[in-house]
Design an enzyme around this catalytic site. Sequence first.
Site, PDB file in Angstrom:
ATOM      1  N   HIS A  57       0.679  -1.118   0.037  1.00 35.52           N
ATOM      2  CA  HIS A  57      -0.117  -0.209  -0.057  1.00 35.52           C
ATOM      3  C   HIS A  57       0.968   1.225   0.171  1.00 35.52           C
ATOM      4  O   HIS A  57       2.051   1.025   0.270  1.00 35.52           O
ATOM      5  CB  HIS A  57      -1.024  -0.018   1.214  1.00 35.52           C
ATOM      6  CG  HIS A  57      -0.220  -0.104   2.495  1.00 35.52           C
ATOM      7  ND1 HIS A  57      -0.093  -1.124   3.379  1.00 35.52           N
ATOM      8  CD2 HIS A  57       0.427   0.831   3.047  1.00 35.52           C
ATOM      9  CE1 HIS A  57       0.334  -1.005   4.247  1.00 35.52           C
ATOM     10  NE2 HIS A  57       0.969   0.259   4.249  1.00 35.52           N
TER      11      HIS A  57
HETATM   12  C1  T46 Z   1       3.253   0.438   6.803  1.00 37.28           C
HETATM   13  C2  T46 Z   1       3.640  -0.935   6.834  1.00 37.28           C
HETATM   14  C3  T46 Z   1       5.298  -0.980   6.893  1.00 37.28           C
HETATM   15  C4  T46 Z   1      -3.692  -0.657  13.925  1.00 37.28           C
HETATM   16  O1  T46 Z   1      -4.925  -0.677  14.125  1.00 37.28           O
HETATM   17  N1  T46 Z   1      -3.258   0.313  13.964  1.00 37.28           N
HETATM   18  C5  T46 Z   1      -1.763   0.781  13.391  1.00 37.28           C
HETATM   19  O2  T46 Z   1      -1.453   1.517  14.028  1.00 37.28           O
HETATM   20  C6  T46 Z   1      -1.593  -0.350  12.315  1.00 37.28           C
HETATM   21  C7  T46 Z   1      -0.219   0.052  11.667  1.00 37.28           C
HETATM   22  C8  T46 Z   1      -2.276  -1.121  12.118  1.00 37.28           C
HETATM   23  N2  T46 Z   1      -3.402  -1.585  12.796  1.00 37.28           N
HETATM   24  C9  T46 Z   1      -4.217  -2.782  12.474  1.00 37.28           C
HETATM   25  C10 T46 Z   1      -4.858  -2.559  10.895  1.00 37.28           C
HETATM   26  C11 T46 Z   1      -4.825  -3.958  10.408  1.00 37.28           C
HETATM   27  O3  T46 Z   1      -6.029  -4.726  10.960  1.00 37.28           O
HETATM   28  O4  T46 Z   1      -3.186  -3.857  12.046  1.00 37.28           O
HETATM   29  C12 T46 Z   1      -3.498  -4.767  11.148  1.00 37.28           C
HETATM   30  C13 T46 Z   1      -2.497  -4.772  10.209  1.00 37.28           C
HETATM   31  O5  T46 Z   1      -2.099  -3.503   9.581  1.00 37.28           O
HETATM   32  P1  T46 Z   1      -1.570  -3.742   8.047  1.00 37.28           P
HETATM   33  O6  T46 Z   1      -2.167  -4.757   7.059  1.00 37.28           O
HETATM   34  O7  T46 Z   1      -1.755  -2.214   7.776  1.00 37.28           O
HETATM   35  O8  T46 Z   1      -0.246  -4.017   8.230  1.00 37.28           O
HETATM   36  P2  T46 Z   1       1.077  -3.997   7.161  1.00 37.28           P
HETATM   37  O9  T46 Z   1       2.208  -4.600   7.947  1.00 37.28           O
HETATM   38  O10 T46 Z   1       0.590  -4.513   6.086  1.00 37.28           O
HETATM   39  O11 T46 Z   1       1.405  -2.448   7.115  1.00 37.28           O
HETATM   40  C14 T46 Z   1       1.985  -1.787   8.125  1.00 37.28           C
HETATM   41  C15 T46 Z   1       1.422  -0.406   8.463  1.00 37.28           C
HETATM   42  O12 T46 Z   1      -0.015  -0.277   8.313  1.00 37.28           O
HETATM   43  C16 T46 Z   1       1.792   0.624   6.942  1.00 37.28           C
HETATM   44  O13 T46 Z   1       1.420   1.934   7.512  1.00 37.28           O
HETATM   45  O14 T46 Z   1       3.766   1.483   5.977  1.00 37.28           O
HETATM   46  O15 T46 Z   1       3.595  -1.730   8.014  1.00 37.28           O
END
Ligand code: T46
Length: 141
Positions: A57
């Site tokens: 993303h």
């Molecule tokens: C990024 C990469 C490097 C939250 O509730 N609060 C938060 O601050 C974050 C970051 C995530 N979440 C929840 C949302 C989803 O249900 O945690 C779950 C996993 O998040 P996501 O699918 O976005 O995870 P990644 O590892 O694909 O992405 C993350 C960050 O979201 C993003 O900003 O740059 O790590």
Amino acid sequence: MMEKYSVFDCTILELDRHHSDRKGNLSVVENGVNLPFDVKRVYYIYDVPGGESRGAHAHKALEQLIVAASGSFTVTLDDGIHKRNVFLNRPYQGLYVKPGMWRDLADFSSGAVAMVLASEAYQKEDYIRDYNDFLKYKKNH
Ligand code: T46
């Protein structure tokens, strides 16, 4: 309008290493001292199974510093024109990611911990999760 950045504006920040002969190292990130933004949130990614990737993303406004606090992984940045792979494996180095970058994190080593310092609170609206939407967004930003 927000400034347009390229993957080449995303740099490795070298953090201080405070070495103590018998007791290991300590590195510091401090608002207003060695970071181009103020930290509002910290999260970390760990226990990533072999072969899995994270990210896929972009963020419209968020700035981040990504640190391999333990182990290693590769961050692929994409500004819609150029792509760049950055291998992180040192807890005293951070990848400063400017706004408007598509990012993928992959090739996590066993025990890797990706520690991320972020400039804003968690905001779903700041994410672009569809690559074609990202390319359209980049035409105007
Ligand atoms: C990024 C990469 C490097 C939250 O509730 N609060 C938060 O601050 C974050 C970051 C995530 N979440 C929840 C949302 C989803 O249900 O945690 C779950 C996993 O998040 P996501 O699918 O976005 O995870 P990644 O590892 O694909 O992405 C993350 C960050 O979201 C993003 O900003 O740059 O790590």
